[in-house]
Structure formats: structure tokens, C-alpha cells
Design a protein around this motif. Structure first.
Motif, PDB file in Angstrom:
ATOM      1  N   VAL A  89       0.495  -1.195   0.202  1.00 15.09           N
ATOM      2  CA  VAL A  89       0.195   0.261  -0.341  1.00 15.09           C
ATOM      3  C   VAL A  89       1.121   0.684   0.346  1.00 15.09           C
ATOM      4  O   VAL A  89       0.313   2.198  -0.596  1.00 15.09           O
ATOM      5  N   LYS A  90       2.245   1.510   0.599  1.00 11.33           N
ATOM      6  CA  LYS A  90       2.909   2.523   0.614  1.00 11.33           C
ATOM      7  C   LYS A  90       3.709   2.713  -1.137  1.00 11.33           C
ATOM      8  O   LYS A  90       3.466   3.802  -0.921  1.00 11.33           O
ATOM      9  N   LEU A  91       3.817   1.017  -0.765  1.00 12.64           N
ATOM     10  CA  LEU A  91       4.265   1.986  -2.887  1.00 12.64           C
ATOM     11  C   LEU A  91       3.775   1.878  -3.744  1.00 12.64           C
ATOM     12  O   LEU A  91       4.191   2.697  -4.808  1.00 12.64           O
ATOM     13  N   ALA A  92       1.852   2.319  -3.228  1.00 12.20           N
ATOM     14  CA  ALA A  92       1.133   2.100  -4.545  1.00 12.20           C
ATOM     15  C   ALA A  92       0.381   3.772  -3.701  1.00 12.20           C
ATOM     16  O   ALA A  92       0.900   5.080  -5.581  1.00 12.20           O
ATOM     17  N   ALA A  93       0.982   4.581  -2.730  1.00 13.16           N
ATOM     18  CA  ALA A  93       0.727   5.390  -2.668  1.00 13.16           C
ATOM     19  C   ALA A  93       1.882   6.019  -3.293  1.00 13.16           C
ATOM     20  O   ALA A  93       2.236   7.645  -4.127  1.00 13.16           O
TER      21      ALA A  93
END
Length: 294
Positions: A89-93
């Protein structure tokens, strides 16, 4: 592993019209000043949408790892529900922030490199809203971020890349959009006011308390219509935005009437629609009063 539908839900598509709204008003203000380029409008829209989705995923990640979403009543969250790994999720952000940065760099190259530090500040503000060791969204400053970056910066930045200058109408429109964006956040924080207080997330709604926060919600919307009257001084067609007033009645009535918890999810949707229709009508007015208007 989270499904595509869950990723889309976590991106909170109902918030996306609020990202489109400032770009519309900024393009309208730019047109009224004699400048409009469709491809710059498209790039500005990419920046706005990428930042909006990015901040939604960033909040999902940061709130999730802190446990803030463990007793959530709002929309689906990936990390809080354990549907996706926090790292993903952090990488998606960050991917969304990267897309916004690329589109923003193109706009800076064709207008002014001063947009680069403003863009960098926008990305940093999006991340540190709930991220980092001292997230300012946990200290009652969320509305300041939303007003500044999803109101002033988004509208005025779009106006500037279109026309190379700003106007009183652009400023007034930016203030109106910023106030409606703040109302949207206030409704969101009113929904979570008790769970936020329990986990130490001191939003403005928590700090003010429910009764005063409900009044502030109504005042924010009233302020947006005062901004319409200011724009209308130089652009009478912009008074068309007053036609969106009936859409403001249901959410204001619900909030002042004491709507709580899940009942405020409908208020969020209604406030987002209000901001979008307000922006469309204001943009139409700016175009009608643009260059060559009688």
C-alpha cells in the motif's frame, strides 16, 4: 491478497470529484484571463487525481500501521482490514505521488520552475498528513492542509499554468473550493470523532467537540457561497453557482441535526457532489464571462 475491487474501494472513488473540482475552476479562471490549453488542463487533472488517490493510500497505510483503523466505521481500508501488506500500500501511494510529480514537472517546464517547490510541498504535505513520526493530521491541522493544497494551490496552480497570471476571481474561486474541501474533511472527521479520540488522533473535530464542529461544517459551506458573491462582482455569470445551493441543504441539515457514524457517510457523498456541481457551475460562469463576452 486484496482484489482489484478492494483496491478501487480503498482509493475512495467518491472523493475523486473533489479532486476534479479545483482543476475545473482553475481552467475556468484561466480562460477568463485569456488562456486555455487542453493538454495543460489534462496534466493538471492527472496531478490532482494522482495526489488524491496517493493521499488516500498513504492514509490507509499510516493509519493502518498505527491501529487507527481497527474500529473503523468508514470506507474500506486495505491495511486496517489486513487485505494487503502495508509495504504494498505504501508503494502504491508513492507510485501515485511519482505520477503526480512527472505531470507536474511537465507543467513547470512550460510555465514556471517555481511550481517545482510548490509541487514538492504538496507531495510532502500529502504524506505527512498521517505519515511520519508527527503527522499533522493528528494535531488538528488537517483542514489547513486541505484548504491550502486542494483549494488554493490546486485552483491557482491550474489558473497559472493556463494563463501565466492570477486574478481576484481565481483567488475567490480557490477559497470557495478550499472551504468545501474542508467541509468534506470535517464531515469525515465527525464520522470518526469518537474512534479517533480513543486512539489519540486529535483531528479538528476532536479538538472542537461535536457541537461546535457541526456549526463549523455549516459555516464552511456558507463561506463557499460568500466566495461566489465575490466572484460575481466581476463575473456576473458566476452567480450560476448559487443554483447549487439546494444541494447544500441535505448535508447541512443532517450534520446540524446530529447525524452520527454511518449516517455521515451519506453526508460525505452529498458534500462531494455539492463541491463538484458548485465547481461546474462556477466554471461555466467564468467561461461565459471570458474573453469576448459582452
Amino acid at each position: 491478497m486484496a482484489s482489484t475491487r478492494q483496491w478501487i474501494s480503498a482509493a475512495r472513488p467518491r472523493t475523486l470529484p473533489a479532486a476534479v473540482a479545483p482543476v475545473l475552476v482553475g481552467c475556468g479562471a484561466g480562460y477568463a484571463l485569456g488562456g486555455f490549453f487542453w493538454w495543460r488542463a489534462l496534466l493538471a487533472l492527472i496531478v490532482a487525481l494522482a495526489l488524491q488517490v496517493g493521499v488516500n493510500y498513504a492514509n490507509d497505510y499510516s493509519d493502518g500501521i498505527r491501529g487507527t483503523d481497527d474500529a473503523r466505521v468508514g470506507p474500506f481500508r486495505l491495511v486496517g482490514s489486513r487485505a494487503a501488506q502495508p509495504r504494498v500500500v505504501k508503494l502504491a501511494a508513492f507510485g501515485c505521488f511519482g505520477l503526480a510529480a512527472v505531470a507536474g514537472l511537465v507543467l513547470a517546464a512550460v510555465s514556471s520552475w517555481w511550481l517545482v517547490p510548490i509541487g514538492a510541498a504538496s507531495v510532502a504535505a500529502a504524506w505527512f498528513y498521517t505519515g511520519g513520526p508527527r503527522p499533522y493530521g493528528y494535531t488538528g491541522l488537517g483542514e489547513v492542509f486541505v484548504f491550502t493544497f486542494f483549494g488554493l494551490v490546486a485552483v491557482l496552480g491550474t489558473t497559472f499554468v493556463q494563463a501565466g497570471t492570477l486574478s481576484v476571481s481565481a483567488w475567490a474561486g480557490a477559497i470557495g473550493i478550499g472551504l468545501l474541501a474542508c467541509a468534506l474533511l470535517m464531515a469525515n472527521n465527525l464520522r470518526d470523532v469518537h474512534t479517533d479520540a480513543d486512539v489519540g488522533k486529535r483531528t479538528l473535530a476532536v479538538l472542537l467537540g461535536e457541537p461546535l464542529s457541526r456549526k463549523v461544517f455549516a459555516l464552511l459551506i456558507a463561506g463557499a457561497y460568500l466566495a461566489v458573491l465575490v466572484v460575481g462582482i466581476g463575473h456576473p455569470w458566476c452567480l450560476l453557482a448559487l443554483l447549487s445551493l439546494p444541494l447544500a441543504v441535505p448535508p447541512v441539515r443532517a450534520v446540524l441535526g446530529g447525524a452520527k457514524g454511518r449516517d455521515l457517510i451519506a453526508v460525505l457523498g452529498a458534500t462531494g457532489r455539492l463541491e463538484f456541481v458548485y465547481a461546474v457551475l462556477l466554471t461555466i460562469g467564468l467561461v461565459f464571462d471570458g474573453p469576448g463576452a459582452p
